[in-house]
Enzyme design. Structure first.
Site, short mmCIF file in Angstrom:
data_model
loop_
_atom_site.label_atom_id
_atom_site.label_comp_id
_atom_site.label_asym_id
_atom_site.label_seq_id
_atom_site.Cartn_x
_atom_site.Cartn_y
_atom_site.Cartn_z
N VAL A 1 0.20 8.61 -0.30
CA VAL A 1 1.69 9.18 0.19
C VAL A 1 2.18 9.61 -0.86
O VAL A 1 2.54 8.64 -1.78
CB VAL A 1 2.31 8.19 1.12
CG1 VAL A 1 3.79 8.75 1.50
CG2 VAL A 1 1.39 7.64 2.27
N ASP B 1 4.22 -2.44 5.76
CA ASP B 1 2.84 -1.55 5.75
C ASP B 1 2.34 -1.67 7.24
O ASP B 1 2.17 -2.61 7.81
CB ASP B 1 1.97 -1.68 4.97
CG ASP B 1 1.08 -0.75 4.55
OD1 ASP B 1 1.17 -0.40 3.20
OD2 ASP B 1 0.27 -0.47 5.52
N HIS C 1 3.75 -1.31 -3.45
CA HIS C 1 3.47 -2.22 -2.31
C HIS C 1 3.49 -3.94 -2.81
O HIS C 1 3.16 -4.09 -4.13
CB HIS C 1 1.61 -2.52 -2.12
CG HIS C 1 1.37 -1.06 -1.96
ND1 HIS C 1 0.73 -0.81 -0.71
CD2 HIS C 1 1.10 0.35 -2.61
CE1 HIS C 1 0.41 0.34 -0.45
NE2 HIS C 1 0.36 1.13 -1.57
N HIS D 1 6.06 4.39 -3.99
CA HIS D 1 6.28 3.19 -3.34
C HIS D 1 5.71 2.16 -4.05
O HIS D 1 4.62 2.31 -4.82
CB HIS D 1 5.61 3.42 -1.98
CG HIS D 1 4.28 3.67 -1.79
ND1 HIS D 1 4.02 5.28 -1.89
CD2 HIS D 1 3.08 3.15 -1.96
CE1 HIS D 1 2.93 5.59 -1.85
NE2 HIS D 1 2.17 4.16 -1.77
N ASN E 1 0.13 2.73 -6.67
CA ASN E 1 -1.06 3.49 -6.79
C ASN E 1 -0.44 4.77 -7.18
O ASN E 1 0.59 5.47 -6.60
CB ASN E 1 -1.81 3.75 -5.37
CG ASN E 1 -2.70 2.41 -5.03
OD1 ASN E 1 -3.06 1.61 -6.15
ND2 ASN E 1 -2.27 1.97 -3.84
P1 5GP Z 1 -0.83 4.35 -1.19
O1 5GP Z 1 -2.49 4.72 -0.79
O2 5GP Z 1 -0.33 5.69 -1.02
O3 5GP Z 1 -0.73 3.47 -2.04
O4 5GP Z 1 -0.32 3.67 0.05
C1 5GP Z 1 0.27 4.20 1.49
C2 5GP Z 1 0.48 3.10 2.44
O5 5GP Z 1 1.15 3.77 3.41
C3 5GP Z 1 -0.65 2.56 2.90
O6 5GP Z 1 -0.80 1.11 2.68
C4 5GP Z 1 -0.53 2.68 4.58
O7 5GP Z 1 -1.04 1.69 5.52
C5 5GP Z 1 0.76 3.03 4.49
N1 5GP Z 1 1.32 3.93 5.75
C6 5GP Z 1 0.57 4.98 6.05
N2 5GP Z 1 1.64 5.73 7.00
C7 5GP Z 1 2.55 4.70 7.27
C8 5GP Z 1 3.41 4.91 8.26
O8 5GP Z 1 3.44 5.85 8.97
N3 5GP Z 1 4.24 3.60 8.22
C9 5GP Z 1 3.97 2.86 7.41
N4 5GP Z 1 4.93 1.67 7.69
N5 5GP Z 1 3.06 2.61 6.63
C10 5GP Z 1 2.44 3.70 6.55
#
Ligand code: 5GP
Length: 120
Positions: free
Chosen positions: A101, A35, A107, A105, A92
């Site tokens: 996103v 991440d 985490h 995914h 999430n």
């Molecule tokens: P969500 O909120 O959708 O569960 O988590 C999205 C995750 O994607 C977040 O923890 C954020 O830090 C990570 N993230 C967002 N953009 C990028 C990126 O360009 N590269 C990487 N490696 N992680 C990302």
């Protein structure tokens, strides 16, 4: 439920190689990478290579091979990053789950004692 996948999301761009990532593990059906804003010493995202928006979308529509490949990636991430003491897997989902996103995914968070699951 209708799932309308947007192929302009950031993880789709990572899968196409348009944005770099720090890959931890990859197989035919899944990619695991660090991440960009880690919340713990180990914070890896495991994503399917197919166009699935969310956990429930993947659970409903992915093939057996995709399910297997995804879970194999989870197991390999745990092994590679040394999470014997435990970890948390979080997916999430949409608005109530605060999903930023829209590409499924999981985490994988660990490497230290984590707090209780929910703060509110
Ligand atoms: P969500 O909120 O959708 O569960 O988590 C999205 C995750 O994607 C977040 O923890 C954020 O830090 C990570 N993230 C967002 N953009 C990028 C990126 O360009 N590269 C990487 N490696 N992680 C990302």
């Amino acid at each position: 439920m209708e799932y309308a996948y947007d192929d302009q999301n950031i993880f789709a761009k990572i899968l196409r190689g348009e944005i770099p990532n720090k890959t931890v593990y990859e197989n035919d059906h899944a990619l695991a990478f660090d991440d960009i804003a880690p919340q713990a010493p180990v914070h890896v995202l495991v994503i399917p290579k197919g166009p699935y928006m969310s956990l429930d979308h993947f659970a409903r529509d992915a093939s057996a091979a995709e399910h297997h490949g995804f879970m194999q990636a989870v197991a390999e991430v745990c092994r590679i990053t040394g999470l014997e003491a435990g970890f948390r897997g979080i997916s999430n989902t949409r608005t109530h789950g605060i999903q930023d996103v829209p590409h499924y995914h999981m985490h994988i968070l660990g490497g230290r004692q984590l707090g209780r699951m929910l703060s509110d």
